[in-house]
Design an enzyme around this catalytic site. Structure first.
Site, mmCIF file in Angstrom:
data_model
loop_
_atom_site.group_PDB
_atom_site.id
_atom_site.type_symbol
_atom_site.label_atom_id
_atom_site.label_comp_id
_atom_site.label_asym_id
_atom_site.label_seq_id
_atom_site.Cartn_x
_atom_site.Cartn_y
_atom_site.Cartn_z
ATOM 1 N N PRO A 119 0.821 -1.215 0.000
ATOM 2 C CA PRO A 119 0.000 0.000 0.000
ATOM 3 C C PRO A 119 0.853 1.263 0.000
ATOM 4 O O PRO A 119 1.731 1.442 0.843
ATOM 5 C CB PRO A 119 -0.795 -0.123 1.303
ATOM 6 C CG PRO A 119 -0.901 -1.585 1.523
ATOM 7 C CD PRO A 119 0.391 -2.168 1.027
ATOM 8 N N CYS A 120 0.601 2.134 -0.970
ATOM 9 C CA CYS A 120 1.485 3.285 -1.181
ATOM 10 C C CYS A 120 1.286 4.381 -0.149
ATOM 11 O O CYS A 120 2.156 5.224 0.034
ATOM 12 C CB CYS A 120 1.285 3.846 -2.583
ATOM 13 S SG CYS A 120 -0.381 4.457 -2.907
#
Length: 415
Positions: A119-120
């Site tokens: 997840p960025c």
């Protein structure tokens, strides 16, 4: 040439995977913690299998159905394909179970590639401002990614993330990732200018992403060179023009007809790929206050200016802080390309105001998907909000395809 198999980790709604499938890769498993995103991948997996087996009418009838029964659609394809979409959070506790599920389906010596990116938000500048980085477990998910490399020993891998990963803790996290994959037997590299931009791949969006590519050390490869796609297309005339004009709160998740012929851009990119209808062209409702701001924002944009929230009439200002996020209302550039679509679009549409003042609204689910280069037959399962979130988190399939084609050729030439 032999078919190349891959595993997609932190798969989201499958944007990255869609590009690799187009390039001829075969997905062995998708692993994703969000149920709606997993359901989207199952539906897209159904599309690909049905199309390959000349039964795509079943899929198109599903899109046309007013009351979509996704489980009934999934019954039309082999059960192992549905089971290969693994709805699990990747953690120390779940890894053995995930490995077991994958190992039931494959010969573990036949994984050529692993793709995906944690997840960025964990590495984004905004995310770092809200949390202590070392205490945020998302910042350590790369360690699980490396465990997949160690177990399945693919020839190559692709690790995608936001540019913030370059500066996170002054580059400490990027160095940790590089060290971990090198210890696992891989060499690794990033682009010469550190990131790739989707606009250079024909996507009508300015979206910078760090694409880390790795390969087994004995392959002696180097980072691929990507040709820049020069395009003279724009959002208004080439991407949105055939979609029905809508007002605030209008539209439907169901099938509706196009209002104009396709465009050269839509044909070249396969965004509009032969159907005579489109789904999920639906817009969220807004209150009168926001709609008045939208009009002002478009008027300012047409004068060549971005709206400064602090300069609005006092009666329209509802946020106490007028010194930060003064660009919280932004218009999509109809005469050019869009700014980056992010997951916050699921919260509100203020950052993605439609450029047509007459429509006076934020963009629809389908318009957001098109900006990300998803084809019109790509259906996002879940609510409107869930669809927006999936789209904002995705890798543009058009960009992914061109990366995949380079990776494919590199593997073929070195095996």
């Amino acid at each position: 040439m032999k078919q190349l198999n891959y595993i997609d980790l932190f798969a989201g709604a499958g944007g990255l995977s869609e590009g690799f499938i187009r390039a001829g890769f075969n997905p062995i498993a998708h692993v994703e913690m969000n149920k709606d995103a997993c359901d989207t991948i199952k539906t897209r997996t159904s599309y690909h299998w049905l199309k390959e087996n000349k039964k795509d009418t079943i899929y198109y009838n599903y899109l046309k159905s007013d009351s979509k029964n996704k489980e009934k659609l999934w019954e039309n394809i082999p059960e192992n394909l549905i089971n290969s979409v693994i709805n699990k959070e990747i953690s120390d506790e779940t890894l053995p179970e995930i490995f077991e599920i994958i190992d039931k389906e494959i010969d573990t010596n036949k994984i050529d590639l692993i793709i995906g990116g944690p997840p960025c938000q964990a590495y984004s500048v905004a995310g770092r401002a809200r949390k202590d980085m070392d205490k945020d477990p998302r910042n350590h998910l790369y360690k699980h990614y490396v465990k997949f490399l160690e177990k399945y020993k693919p020839k190559m891998f692709v690790f995608e993330n936001v540019p913030g990963i370059l500066s996170a803790k002054n580059g400490e996290y990027l160095n940790k990732i590089f060290k971990a994959v090198r210890n696992a037997g891989y060499e690794v590299a990033i682009p010469e200018k550190n990131y790739l931009n989707s606009k250079d791949f024909g996507v009508l969006q300015d979206r910078k992403r760090v694409i880390i590519i790795g390969w087994k050390k004995e392959l002696y490869l180097k980072y691929p060179e990507f040709e820049i796609t020069q395009n003279n297309f724009n959002i208004k005339n080439d991407l949105f023009s055939d979609l029905k004009p809508l007002k605030n709160g209008q539209g439907t998740l169901d099938a509706i007809e196009y209002v104009k012929p396709t465009t050269n851009y839509l044909k070249q990119t396969n965004i509009r790929n032969g159907l005579d209808f489109v789904t999920q062209h639906i817009v969220r409702p807004n209150n009168d206050n926001d709609l008045e701001i939208y009009k002002i924002a478009v008027e300012e944009w047409n004068k060549g200016k971005r709206l400064n929230y602090a300069t609005l009439p006092p009666r329209l200002i509802k946020h106490n802080n007028i010194h930060a996020f003064t660009n919280r209302f932004q218009v999509v550039n109809g005469n050019g390309i869009s700014h980056t679509v992010v997951a916050h679009i699921a919260m509100d549409g203020h950052y993605y105001i439609h450029p047509d003042k007459k429509q006076n609204r934020s963009i629809s689910v389908r318009e957001a998907a098109r900006i990300q280069s998803f084809p019109d037959d790509y259906f996002f399962e879940g609510s409107r909000t869930a669809a927006f979130k999936q789209i904002g988190n995705a890798v543009p399939p058009l960009m992914a395809q061109k990366i995949a084609e380079k990776i494919r050729d590199m593997i073929w030439k070195n095996t």
